[in-house]
Design a protein around this motif. Structure first.
Motif, mmCIF file in Angstrom:
data_model
loop_
_atom_site.group_PDB
_atom_site.id
_atom_site.type_symbol
_atom_site.label_atom_id
_atom_site.label_comp_id
_atom_site.label_asym_id
_atom_site.label_seq_id
_atom_site.Cartn_x
_atom_site.Cartn_y
_atom_site.Cartn_z
ATOM 1 N N TYR A 239 -5.677 4.666 -2.646
ATOM 2 C CA TYR A 239 -5.637 4.844 -1.187
ATOM 3 C C TYR A 239 -5.169 6.262 -0.855
ATOM 4 O O TYR A 239 -5.762 6.959 -0.042
ATOM 5 C CB TYR A 239 -4.680 3.823 -0.586
ATOM 6 N N GLU A 240 -4.080 6.655 -1.547
ATOM 7 C CA GLU A 240 -3.536 7.982 -1.236
ATOM 8 C C GLU A 240 -4.466 9.101 -1.689
ATOM 9 O O GLU A 240 -4.549 10.130 -1.035
ATOM 10 C CB GLU A 240 -2.142 8.132 -1.854
ATOM 11 N N LEU B 61 8.983 5.216 -2.492
ATOM 12 C CA LEU B 61 7.959 6.214 -2.168
ATOM 13 C C LEU B 61 6.571 5.847 -2.668
ATOM 14 O O LEU B 61 5.567 6.162 -2.036
ATOM 15 C CB LEU B 61 8.354 7.584 -2.730
ATOM 16 N N ASN B 62 6.509 5.188 -3.816
ATOM 17 C CA ASN B 62 5.197 4.844 -4.361
ATOM 18 C C ASN B 62 4.796 3.410 -4.060
ATOM 19 O O ASN B 62 3.832 2.903 -4.626
ATOM 20 C CB ASN B 62 5.181 5.079 -5.867
ATOM 21 N N GLN B 63 5.546 2.752 -3.169
ATOM 22 C CA GLN B 63 5.269 1.343 -2.908
ATOM 23 C C GLN B 63 4.319 1.148 -1.731
ATOM 24 O O GLN B 63 3.626 0.131 -1.672
ATOM 25 C CB GLN B 63 6.582 0.590 -2.639
ATOM 26 N N GLY B 64 4.322 2.085 -0.816
ATOM 27 C CA GLY B 64 3.468 1.936 0.365
ATOM 28 C C GLY B 64 2.889 3.271 0.758
ATOM 29 O O GLY B 64 3.450 4.318 0.422
ATOM 30 N N VAL B 65 1.787 3.217 1.464
ATOM 31 C CA VAL B 65 1.089 4.460 1.781
ATOM 32 C C VAL B 65 1.700 5.168 2.997
ATOM 33 O O VAL B 65 1.237 6.240 3.377
ATOM 34 C CB VAL B 65 -0.420 4.217 2.006
ATOM 35 N N ILE C 17 -2.479 1.701 -4.410
ATOM 36 C CA ILE C 17 -1.756 2.673 -3.576
ATOM 37 C C ILE C 17 -2.205 4.087 -3.910
ATOM 38 O O ILE C 17 -2.483 4.901 -3.028
ATOM 39 C CB ILE C 17 -0.235 2.566 -3.832
ATOM 40 N N ARG D 178 -7.040 9.215 0.909
ATOM 41 C CA ARG D 178 -6.471 9.808 2.120
ATOM 42 C C ARG D 178 -6.314 11.316 1.933
ATOM 43 O O ARG D 178 -6.574 12.085 2.840
ATOM 44 C CB ARG D 178 -5.122 9.165 2.415
ATOM 45 N N GLY E 219 3.606 0.736 4.845
ATOM 46 C CA GLY E 219 2.212 0.900 4.438
ATOM 47 C C GLY E 219 1.889 0.173 3.146
ATOM 48 O O GLY E 219 1.078 0.641 2.340
ATOM 49 N N ILE E 220 2.504 -0.976 2.924
ATOM 50 C CA ILE E 220 2.230 -1.745 1.707
ATOM 51 C C ILE E 220 0.862 -2.417 1.853
ATOM 52 O O ILE E 220 0.581 -3.069 2.864
ATOM 53 C CB ILE E 220 3.349 -2.790 1.468
#
Lengths: 479, 533
Positions: free
Chosen positions: B17-18, A313-317, B14, B21, A153-154
């Motif tokens: 986005y989160e 963990l914080n690199q992609g959604v 990110i 979400r 999810g990047i």
């Protein structure tokens, strides 16, 4: 039935000497790369050894030199970002500025000193930016598309045409710096899901401008890069291309588009030969993501996935969701089985049948364009068979060389490493690279009679990349 | 440039986005939970009974959501008011408690708004009992008249509870958590009762008590009787019921519960004692309001199921010996003096039944048969063509019976009823004010004592006498049948509980002096004949 595992030549029509002759038969390129002393090339593989800002360090020199000492015909550098915005992991030496030329010059000299050639792999992560580093967290990385990477999810944004021009120049300048550093050539990383794949792949590229659409349009970006490199570095400078034979883009989510087929890849390769002015060689791989069940082929060490994936963990959604899957027993079991099922039974030589098709097609156009293929190579008879049967001209090896840095020397005298010393294709090196120095983390390969002894031996071997240490600084002749 | 102009905590793409979400997920969860709650609190659940009689006795017709009380509160009342009700509980009001049920016959349960509530259904008023002379076995008459039910006392009790400060959260919770009420309230439920359920119940019951205040001015109905329309006026329309708003005559319109068997042949007859409606369905929906449903909460499907059942529910057969010779003597007398208004037994029933069975068998095998032969014959002859006054209204002057019930149903009320069930297919359109009382079929008449609309004459034999000769004061509430005079016993040793005084307003036993001039032997013969109906 061939015995694949032993150090001796299997019972076949060919003796080990025959096989070694094939492998150690020099390979000549039309470009300035000239002649390789053998057909074993260290494939691009990197560890997070360098200064954070992309200046190379002593460990990198040690790293590349290990394989030169081990007897590789050529070494393709670790993934080398042409810009910090295109890094995949932090602490990888870059080629984003002229200030990096002296370092690479040092690497080149060290490798050359041991009789190997050195090819720099020019790379840009695109949306496959696993650890962006603090420099990149406040912007989205450029890609061909606005669609986020479906694995982690990047997030990314589609490059504008102006930005594409800049990207092309980044690659061309990288090549120029490599040339200035006295390296033997460059490779464009056009495989495994990085920026160039993101343009090439029909599974990812959703552009409607001249860089998207049919395979010709999707190849436009690389074509512009090779032409820009030729303009800066001339026709003599060796430029090769790593490319996916097949994308298998829907490996994880079956509803994703499948990506490029072998036919498309063949067409793209022929186009990129650009009437004799294009690439001097092709390096065949597979899979539109990295990692991918087909690359690096082997197992997926789920314990290491759980231990080391946390850094992403914080690199992609989607990383948190993935981590939740990996860290519960059912998700872990399922993902592991799924991964192996998507890979299929073959590990060593997994790409050879695709490479055969590409080699045939490319060499029908120009017989002087060698085709090399990566994929779990470790046995002399298998490598020799692949070359002998015309499936490839050379093989590239990464992980088996991490296990045995001197694999070429081993294969010169015997069919494979000694029992218990082979690369197990466990891919623990792959996962550990996220947080630890790159090296072989397969404990079963290490000497010792207790866990602690083996673990000690493993630590020593992995950390050997830091020897000799930076201070006192060594000079080339001592390496 | 001041530092304050920057957002140093600007989220990364990110994080942004989160965050977005996360809000979407919150929204999704909120909506899901909201939908679940809406579903849970808007959906209703009932216990369904396969058996028609069980459905009639305990099945819900939709009164719970309108007037119902949470089941545990209803069960707590006999515990809280034990001094008053004794060990009998609700049976004190003549309600019938069966084994295996936690509430008497006539109470149904429904989960409304997430809470199980209980209230009344049709059988509370239409479930008769009797015993035979010298026996203690209680026989039941589903669809008969609830001869035991003292609705007046029941209403009085609830209006008192509604105003009683002793009926409060503490006493209710203590009673529910006592051993006498099944189940216990846990901490959460206790809070729910304390802060939501009980305040609402108190409020509603107090409102109901105030509305029904006029009942205290009425003459007690006595067991087996109901004042149908005065409560109806208040609860449905809020008619004023003060001393200046309604005459004492109209205020005392109590009448006997009717039996509700064999309704199909009654279609088109003027129903209710005063014949104010000729539509069986409309009459049913109106009666359901009396049990506590509202046009919104009514369970029409359940009512139709009961309608289908009572359409053909057979009138019970006389449980004693019948002197057939005497009855045969009575038959022509009945035909002469009674049948024009009431119809009479179907003399050809046996032959018709045989023909019907032949025709049905023929239909099964596909043989020829007359279509009219497929109509199931009835033991009673309801043919309004043959009996011109059957189902018709007879003027007050002619019939001469007590005017109270007639007066309680007035023109204003009939007009108001026309708005009931508006917006549904069941909207009322047949109610009318009549000038007297209606003639009804006498099927199962032996089980419908006491007689006349207000139940002012204890037996059939008494009814054959002139008003002057009929009993003036007698006891209601006995279950034992007098098999000779036909009707519940009403003498001092009958076990009757309520002294019925014919001099009290609404209790008059005059009128309907038909056949009173016949000889005693002829009267006995007619009564004997009526046992066969």
């Amino acid at each position: 039935m061939l015995d694949d595992t032993g150090p001796t030549s299997p019972n076949s029509d060919h003796t080990h000497e025959d096989n070694a002759d094939v492998i150690f038969n020099p390979l000549t390129f039309r470009s300035g790369l000239g002649e390789l002393k053998n057909r074993i090339i260290r494939s691009n593989i990197s560890g997070m050894f360098d200064d954070y800002n992309g200046h190379g360090g002593n460990a990198r020199v040690n790293w590349e030199t290990k394989f030169a000492k081990g007897g590789c015909g050529a070494i393709i550098s670790s993934y080398t970002p042409v810009t910090v915005k295109g890094r995949i992991l932090t602490r990888y030496a870059m080629i984003d500025d002229d200030d990096k030329i002296p370092f690479w010059e040092m690497v080149g000299k060290s490798v050359h000193h041991h009789g190997s050639k050195f090819i720099m792999q020019l790379s840009h992560s695109g949306r496959q930016q696993d650890l962006s580093g603090f420099e990149n967290i406040h912007h989205k990385v450029l890609s061909s598309t606005n669609h986020k990477d479906y694995f982690h999810g990047i997030l990314c944004k589609a490059a504008t045409q102006d930005e594409i021009k800049d990207l092309v120049q980044l690659f061309a300048n990288g090549a120029r710096r490599a040339q200035q550093a006295g390296l033997d050539g460059v490779e464009l990383h056009g495989a495994n899901g990085y920026l160039i794949t993101q343009f090439l792949s029909s599974g990812i590229n959703d552009r409607t401008d001249r860089y998207g659409g049919d395979w010709e349009a999707r190849a436009q970006f690389v074509l512009e890069i090779i032409r820009a490199i030729r303009e800066k570095c001339g026709q003599e400078f060796h430029v090769q291309m790593k490319i996916n034979a097949v994308d298998f883009n829907s490996w994880l989510y079956p509803w994703q588009k499948p990506g490029n087929t072998l036919d498309e890849t063949v067409n793209i390769c022929k186009l990129l030969m650009d009437g004799g002015k294009g690439f001097d060689a092709f390096h065949v791989s597979m899979g539109s993501t990295f990692p991918h069940p087909t690359n690096p082929p082997g197992d997926l060490p789920m314990q290491d996935v759980v231990r080391w994936y946390d850094v992403m963990l914080n690199q992609g959604v989607r990383a948190k969701m993935n981590y939740r899957i990996f860290s519960n027993w059912f998700g872990r079991w399922f993902f592991h089985r799924y991964w192996l099922w998507r890979r299929g039974p073959k590990v060593e030589g997994i790409g050879e049948d695709y490479s055969a098709v590409i080699k045939k097609a490319v060499q029908e156009v120009d017989k002087d364009i060698p085709v090399m293929v990566t994929g779990g190579w470790q046995h002399a008879h298998r490598i020799a068979d692949a070359i002998r049967s015309g499936r490839c001209d050379a093989v590239t090896i990464a992980r088996a060389l991490i296990a045995n840095n001197d694999l070429p020397q081993i294969l010169q005298r015997q069919n494979a490493p000694d029992k218990g010393k082979e690369c197990t294709h466990c891919n623990k090196c792959l996962l550990n690279d996220l947080e630890n120095p790159l090296g072989c983390y397969e404990m079963s390969r290490y000497d010792g009679t207790t866990f602690e002894q083996k673990y000690e031996a493993m630590i020593k071997e992995v950390n050997s990349v830091y020897y000799p240490p930076t201070y006192p600084y060594h000079d080339v002749s001592e390496v | 440039m001041s530092n304050d102009e920057f957002d140093y905590d600007r989220p990364t793409p990110i994080e942004a986005y989160e965050n977005t979400r996360r809000w979407w997920w919150r929204l999704v969860w909120f909506l899901l939970i909201a939908l679940l709650l809406i579903w849970f609190f808007s959906k209703e659940w009932v216990i369904a009974y396969d058996d028609e009689v069980e459905h009639f006795k305990y099945g819900s017709i939709g009164s719970e959501g309108n007037q119902g009380l949470p089941t545990p509160i209803l069960q707590a009342l006999p515990v809280i008011y034990k001094d008053e009700l004794g060990d009998q509980g609700f049976a004190k009001f003549g309600l019938i408690q069966e084994e295996g049920h936690d509430l008497p016959i006539g109470f149904s349960k429904r989960i409304v708004g997430g809470i199980e509530r209980a209230w009344l259904n049709c059988s509370v008023c239409h479930y008769g009992t009797y015993t035979l002379p010298g026996e203690t076995t209680v026989h039941t008459l589903p669809g008969g008249a609830s001869n035991d039910l003292d609705l007046f006392a029941f209403i009085e009790f609830f209006t008192r509870v509604g105003k009683d400060p002793g009926f409060n959260t503490n006493t209710v919770i203590a009673a529910i958590n006592s051993d006498e009420v099944p189940g216990n309230l846990n901490f959460l439920e206790r809070q729910l009762y304390r802060f939501a359920v009980m305040p609402l119940v108190k409020k509603e019951m107090l409102a109901l008590s105030n509305q029904l205040e006029f009942v205290a001015r009425q003459e007690p109905y006595g067991p087996g009787r109901v004042d149908t329309f005065n409560s109806y006026k208040v609860l449905q329309f809020g008619f004023p019921m003060g001393p200046h708003d309604i005459s004492d005559v109209a205020l005392n319109g109590s009448s006997d519960y009717p039996s509700i068997w064999m309704q199909r042949p009654r279609a088109g007859m003027n129903l209710h004692w005063d014949g104010n409606n000729a539509s069986v369905t409309e009459r049913n929906f109106s009666a359901a309001l009396g049990a506590g449903v509202s046009p919104v909460t009514v369970d029409a499907e359940s009512l139709f199921r009961i309608r289908d059942w009572i359409d053909t529910l057979e009138a019970p057969k006389f449980p004693g010996e019948i002197n057939m010779a005497l009855a045969e003597t009575g038959a022509p007398l009945f035909e002469t003096h009674c049948a024009a208004c009431h119809g009479m037994g179907n003399a050809d029933y046996d032959e018709q039944l045989a023909a019907y069975e032949v025709a049905m068998a023929a239909k099964e095998t596909g043989e020829d048969h007359a279509a009219e032969a497929l109509i199931k014959p009835t033991r009673y002859d309801y043919d309004t063509g043959k009996y011109p006054y059957l189902g018709q209204v007879v003027g007050l002057e002619e019939i001469g019976t007590d005017v109270g019930r007639w007066a309680s149903y007035d023109q204003d009320f009939a007009a108001a009823q026309m708005g009931l069930y508006a917006g549904t297919p069941y909207r009322f359109r047949h109610f009318k004010k009549t000038d007297g009382y209606a003639n009804h079929p006498l099927d199962g008449i032996w089980a419908r004592s006491p007689y006349l609309h207000n139940g002012s004459v204890p037996t059939l034999r008494d009814l054959m006498n002139t008003a002057a000769e009929r009993p003036k004061t007698w006891l209601r509430g006995a279950r034992e049948l007098d098999l000779v005079k036909v009707g519940y016993r009403s003498d001092a040793r009958s076990g009757g509980t309520f002294t019925y005084d014919t001099n009290v307003l609404g209790n008059g036993n005059a009128g309907h002096e038909y056949g009173t001039s016949l000889s005693d032997a002829e009267k006995d013969a007619i009564v004997e004949y009526m046992k066969t109906l």
